[in-house]
Design an enzyme around this catalytic site. Structure first.
Site, PDB file in Angstrom:
ATOM      1  N   SER A 110      46.249  47.472  40.733  1.00 55.27           N
ATOM      2  CA  SER A 110      44.931  48.099  40.710  1.00 55.27           C
ATOM      3  C   SER A 110      44.670  48.790  42.054  1.00 55.27           C
ATOM      4  CB  SER A 110      43.858  47.058  40.365  1.00 55.27           C
ATOM      5  OG  SER A 110      42.619  47.683  40.079  1.00 55.27           O
ATOM      6  N   GLU A 241      49.802  53.888  36.017  1.00 53.52           N
ATOM      7  CA  GLU A 241      48.918  53.313  35.004  1.00 53.52           C
ATOM      8  C   GLU A 241      47.492  53.787  35.229  1.00 53.52           C
ATOM      9  OE1 GLU A 241      46.621  50.497  35.110  1.00 53.52           O
ATOM     10  OE2 GLU A 241      46.791  49.875  37.202  1.00 53.52           O
ATOM     11  N   HIS A 308      46.632  47.298  33.864  1.00 52.98           N
ATOM     12  CA  HIS A 308      45.433  46.550  33.487  1.00 52.98           C
ATOM     13  C   HIS A 308      45.466  45.983  32.073  1.00 52.98           C
ATOM     14  CE1 HIS A 308      43.968  48.566  37.100  1.00 52.98           C
ATOM     15  NE2 HIS A 308      42.979  47.707  37.114  1.00 52.98           N
TER      16      HIS A 308
END
Length: 338
Positions: A110, A241, A308
């Site tokens: 993240s 991502e 995620h």
């Protein structure tokens, strides 16, 4: 030349929050994760930023940077393992003393991927994109997530093999906690855009596209210089991502990366599963992937175990990877080549 840390048994794990800290109501999650690490024989030390969170950050940038630098320069700490990501790690990339940091693993994903990518690009020290500390709180881990220890314990010059997961988690179910943390219910399939089988080799770089894109144009996102200085022109495999971007913003970000030279001498792109690839006027993520494959002339793979939508493999920025995908299943061998 890439330098690889090596996770040793009983190493000291430094827990700091260079992005978001943990609200008091959730402190027990940190303690549970700490307990699991201690059961494995690790020693855990905390920074003060772990326990605070206000205005989208654990602490002011100067405080977060000072604490992170202390861990980076402490040769007793073998792994920096933040609780999770957040929003504003970008505020401290220019406050890190890259020249003084000791080679050690930094593990997370993240918002943490900003730090991971910047460290590898600037210093040539490998970093690890994978589980956050909070993900380690379960009584046991799924096979894919649990590989972080094996990957980080791989010596320089050796290789480590990982396989695509069998199942992934479609949605969080915090009201029904389980011993494994993740609720893996949906069949995993790594998908390809235009061919049935893909074989890609190159040096890995990547992270959460929402945030690493903001390194473009800064001294901490100079991919062409990294290619020349540290990997001597070897091709790059990008793993990316999407956490929050709609499809049009995803496309804009990829075009910006291309214009900045990030995809120059690229051998392939891997996209993680995403629960937020919201179409714009019928323009879908698969359209983006198809366009990118044609523009760059390299294979594009999507819905991989990254990001995620857990579980996720452990990707080492700077390592040589061989990725094979066929009939929805994948194997990735990472070679810790200097």
């Amino acid at each position: 030349m890439i330098r690889y840390p090596c996770l040793q048994p009983g190493t000291t794990v430094g827990v700091t929050a260079p992005s978001s800290g943990v609200d008091e109501r959730l402190h027990d999650l940190v303690r549970k994760a700490t307990g699991r690490l201690e059961e494995k024989g690790y020693r855990v030390v905390y920074g003060e930023t772990v326990w605070t969170q206000e205005k989208a950050k654990s602490a002011p940038a100067a405080v977060r940077a000072a604490e992170l630098n202390a861990f980076l320069q402490d040769n007793r700490v073998g792994l920096i393992f933040p609780p999770w990501g957040g929003e504003l790690l970008i505020e401290i990339v220019d406050r890190i003393d890259y020249a003084a940091m000791q080679p050690k693993w930094i593990l997370g994903y993240s918002d943490m991927s900003v730090l991971l990518l910047a460290v590898t690009l600037v210093t040539g020290i490998a970093t690890a994109h994978g589980a956050n500390l909070i993900d380690a709180r379960g009584e046991y881990a799924d096979e894919t997530t649990a590989m972080w220890e094996t990957v980080l314990a791989t010596p320089t010059g050796a290789s480590v093999r990982q396989f695509s997961s069998k199942l992934y988690q479609k949605e969080w179910s915090h009201e029904h906690p389980s011993p494994c943390v993740f609720h893996l219910t949906e069949p995993t399939a790594w998908l390809t855009v235009s061919v049935n089988e893909v074989h890609i080799r190159g040096r890995l770089l990547g992270g959460c596209i929402d945030v690493i894109r903001h390194l473009i144009g800064t001294p901490y996102g100079d991919v062409p210089s990294f290619q020349r200085q540290f990997i001597h022109g070897e091709p790059i495999i990008w793993y990316l991502e999407n956490c929050e971007l709609n499809v049009a913003d995803l496309r804009r970000s990829l075009v910006q990366m291309k214009l900045a030279g990030w995809f120059r001498h690229c051998s392939g792109i891997l996209f993680g599963r995403s629960g937020v690839n919201k179409p714009v006027e019928g323009y879908e993520a698969i359209d983006v992937y198809r366009e990118l494959e044609v523009e760059l002339g390299v294979p594009v793979v999507y819905d991989i175990d990254c990001g995620h939508v857990p579980p996720q493999m452990t990707f080492i920025n700077g390592a040589v990877a061989e990725v094979q995908v066929a009939t929805g299943e994948a194997t990735m061998v990472q070679v810790f080549k200097p």
